[in-house]
Design a protein around this motif. Structure first.
Motif, PDB file in Angstrom:
ATOM      1  N   HIS A 141      27.773  89.333  15.676  1.00 46.74           N
ATOM      2  CA  HIS A 141      28.002  90.745  15.959  1.00 46.74           C
ATOM      3  C   HIS A 141      27.511  91.628  14.812  1.00 46.74           C
ATOM      4  O   HIS A 141      26.949  92.705  15.043  1.00 46.74           O
ATOM      5  N   GLY A 142      27.722  91.167  13.584  1.00 48.24           N
ATOM      6  CA  GLY A 142      27.269  91.950  12.438  1.00 48.24           C
ATOM      7  C   GLY A 142      25.764  92.099  12.409  1.00 48.24           C
ATOM      8  O   GLY A 142      25.233  93.199  12.210  1.00 48.24           O
ATOM      9  N   LEU A 143      25.044  91.004  12.619  1.00 50.08           N
ATOM     10  CA  LEU A 143      23.585  91.051  12.645  1.00 50.08           C
ATOM     11  C   LEU A 143      23.080  91.906  13.801  1.00 50.08           C
ATOM     12  O   LEU A 143      22.106  92.664  13.653  1.00 50.08           O
ATOM     13  N   SER A 144      23.733  91.783  14.960  1.00 55.69           N
ATOM     14  CA  SER A 144      23.316  92.549  16.142  1.00 55.69           C
ATOM     15  C   SER A 144      23.478  94.043  15.899  1.00 55.69           C
ATOM     16  O   SER A 144      22.560  94.833  16.190  1.00 55.69           O
ATOM     17  N   MET A 145      24.630  94.446  15.379  1.00 58.55           N
ATOM     18  CA  MET A 145      24.861  95.869  15.115  1.00 58.55           C
ATOM     19  C   MET A 145      23.895  96.413  14.072  1.00 58.55           C
ATOM     20  O   MET A 145      23.379  97.520  14.208  1.00 58.55           O
ATOM     21  N   PHE A 146      23.669  95.642  13.011  1.00 62.89           N
ATOM     22  CA  PHE A 146      22.760  96.077  11.964  1.00 62.89           C
ATOM     23  C   PHE A 146      21.355  96.284  12.523  1.00 62.89           C
ATOM     24  O   PHE A 146      20.698  97.303  12.230  1.00 62.89           O
ATOM     25  N   GLY A 231      13.199  97.470   7.884  1.00 58.08           N
ATOM     26  CA  GLY A 231      13.042  97.096   9.280  1.00 58.08           C
ATOM     27  C   GLY A 231      12.094  95.927   9.455  1.00 58.08           C
ATOM     28  O   GLY A 231      12.335  95.035  10.269  1.00 58.08           O
ATOM     29  N   PHE A 232      11.019  95.924   8.687  1.00 62.55           N
ATOM     30  CA  PHE A 232      10.031  94.849   8.766  1.00 62.55           C
ATOM     31  C   PHE A 232      10.652  93.506   8.399  1.00 62.55           C
ATOM     32  O   PHE A 232      10.538  92.520   9.141  1.00 62.55           O
ATOM     33  N   TYR A 233      11.337  93.455   7.269  1.00 64.13           N
ATOM     34  CA  TYR A 233      11.929  92.182   6.830  1.00 64.13           C
ATOM     35  C   TYR A 233      13.109  91.770   7.710  1.00 64.13           C
ATOM     36  O   TYR A 233      13.346  90.581   7.914  1.00 64.13           O
ATOM     37  N   SER A 234      13.811  92.751   8.238  1.00 71.00           N
ATOM     38  CA  SER A 234      14.910  92.437   9.165  1.00 71.00           C
ATOM     39  C   SER A 234      14.371  91.817  10.453  1.00 71.00           C
ATOM     40  O   SER A 234      14.954  90.876  10.992  1.00 71.00           O
ATOM     41  N   LEU A 235      13.242  92.348  10.936  1.00 65.79           N
ATOM     42  CA  LEU A 235      12.645  91.818  12.152  1.00 65.79           C
ATOM     43  C   LEU A 235      12.129  90.401  11.954  1.00 65.79           C
ATOM     44  O   LEU A 235      12.097  89.597  12.896  1.00 65.79           O
ATOM     45  N   LEU A 236      11.753  90.071  10.734  1.00 75.97           N
ATOM     46  CA  LEU A 236      11.266  88.723  10.447  1.00 75.97           C
ATOM     47  C   LEU A 236      12.407  87.713  10.285  1.00 75.97           C
ATOM     48  O   LEU A 236      12.208  86.520  10.526  1.00 75.97           O
ATOM     49  N   THR A 237      13.569  88.175   9.883  1.00 77.54           N
ATOM     50  CA  THR A 237      14.656  87.245   9.541  1.00 77.54           C
ATOM     51  C   THR A 237      15.790  87.198  10.554  1.00 77.54           C
ATOM     52  O   THR A 237      16.223  86.105  10.944  1.00 77.54           O
ATOM     53  N   ILE A 238      16.273  88.354  11.004  1.00 75.58           N
ATOM     54  CA  ILE A 238      17.464  88.376  11.863  1.00 75.58           C
ATOM     55  C   ILE A 238      17.228  87.678  13.202  1.00 75.58           C
ATOM     56  O   ILE A 238      18.060  86.875  13.630  1.00 75.58           O
ATOM     57  N   PRO A 239      16.115  87.937  13.911  1.00 78.58           N
ATOM     58  CA  PRO A 239      15.892  87.200  15.166  1.00 78.58           C
ATOM     59  C   PRO A 239      15.843  85.690  14.964  1.00 78.58           C
ATOM     60  O   PRO A 239      16.300  84.928  15.820  1.00 78.58           O
ATOM     61  N   PHE A 240      15.298  85.255  13.822  1.00 82.08           N
ATOM     62  CA  PHE A 240      15.264  83.820  13.525  1.00 82.08           C
ATOM     63  C   PHE A 240      16.687  83.269  13.380  1.00 82.08           C
ATOM     64  O   PHE A 240      16.995  82.183  13.893  1.00 82.08           O
TER      65      PHE A 240
END
Length: 268
Positions: A141-146, A231-240
């Motif tokens: 939930h934390g990762l999703s909200m972020f 946003g760029f680094y979050s897109l590379l890490t959070i979905p993984f």
């Protein structure tokens, strides 16, 4: 801007008082809807399901919680599906704007609404911890909200956020499995069919869809690289990280389905 004092929020000039109001209103709407559906689930269940009255207080809380969880999943799955496939918002040649920067009033609203849901559900998970879920749910939930918050305030990567929101369509099957278990229907055919539907649904939208997610992202990496740094680094890490959690849960779902089918075969 008064509402968002942190410098990170000023990267592309997309903030405005009207947008702030829309985001806050949609988030607040998500919280209110969760409360309404939570109460309605309890009231309807009390009069329509005899077994509800026999539940413990903690089981009733989880029963009602899964009610608004299911409602949210259905709403965001339908709207995400529409935005991704039936609207031209993310069609390759429909606009001059880069796909990574495309937004709409509906996409912004559903992101805000979903943040309201995740905030409500996370608050309940923490309050009743660990009755409604362990640390993996807090992390999820934390990762999703972020991720949704960054996408909403930046106006970037909303296509990818909507893909992950569409994967919520498996949630009703997860909740139905819990309902049937609590109601003593674990050996019923509907429990078995729901388990099979959950297995294939999870495989399609939380495994195969994430494979497409990464393929599309790297196929449009020239656009992805133009995102603001966080946003760029979050897109590379959070979905993984989310995909890894999905794989772990899929392994548990598979084990559970095999166990259920084996038990059903032996009981015949």
């Amino acid at each position: 801007m008064p509402g968002f004092p942190f410098p990170i929020l000023f990267f592309n000039g997309k903030l405005s008082p009207s947008k702030e109001f829309q985001w806050l209103a949609s988030g607040f709407l998500g919280i209110i809807v969760c409360k309404i559906v939570y109460d309605l689930t309890g009231s309807i269940s009390f009069y329509c399901f005899k077994g509800y009255q026999k539940l413990s207080s903690k089981q009733r809380v989880e029963w009602n919680n899964r009610g608004f969880s299911t409602f949210h999943a259905l709403i965001v799955a339908v709207i995400s599906f529409y935005l991704l496939l039936f609207s031209d918002l993310f069609s390759e040649d429909s606009q001059d704007t880069l796909i990574i920067n495309r937004t709409s009033t509906l996409s912004n609203t559903i992101l805000g609404f979903s943040i309201g849901y995740f905030l409500t559900d996370l608050a309940m998970i923490i309050w009743y911890f660990p009755a409604l879920g362990g640390l993996e749910y807090v992390l999820h939930h934390g990762l999703s909200m972020f991720s949704m918050f960054l996408s909403l305030i930046s106006g970037q990567a909303q296509m990818y956020i909507l893909m992950t929101l569409f994967s919520e369509c498996t949630t009703p099957f997860v909740n139905l499995r819990w309902y049937l278990d609590v109601a003593g229907k674990k050996g019923s055919m509907i429990y078995i069919f729901n388990g099979i539907a959950l297995f294939f649904g999870w495989l399609i939208v939380r495994i195969f869809l994430f494979i497409y997610f990464f393929a599309h992202m790297f196929g449009h990496f020239d656009q992805v690289k133009q995102m603001f740094p966080l946003g760029f680094y979050s897109l590379l890490t959070i979905p993984f990280l989310l995909a890894t959690m999905n794989m772990f849960w899929f392994w548990k779902i598979t084990k559970g389905l095999i166990k259920t089918l084996t038990k059903a075969r032996h009981s015949q």
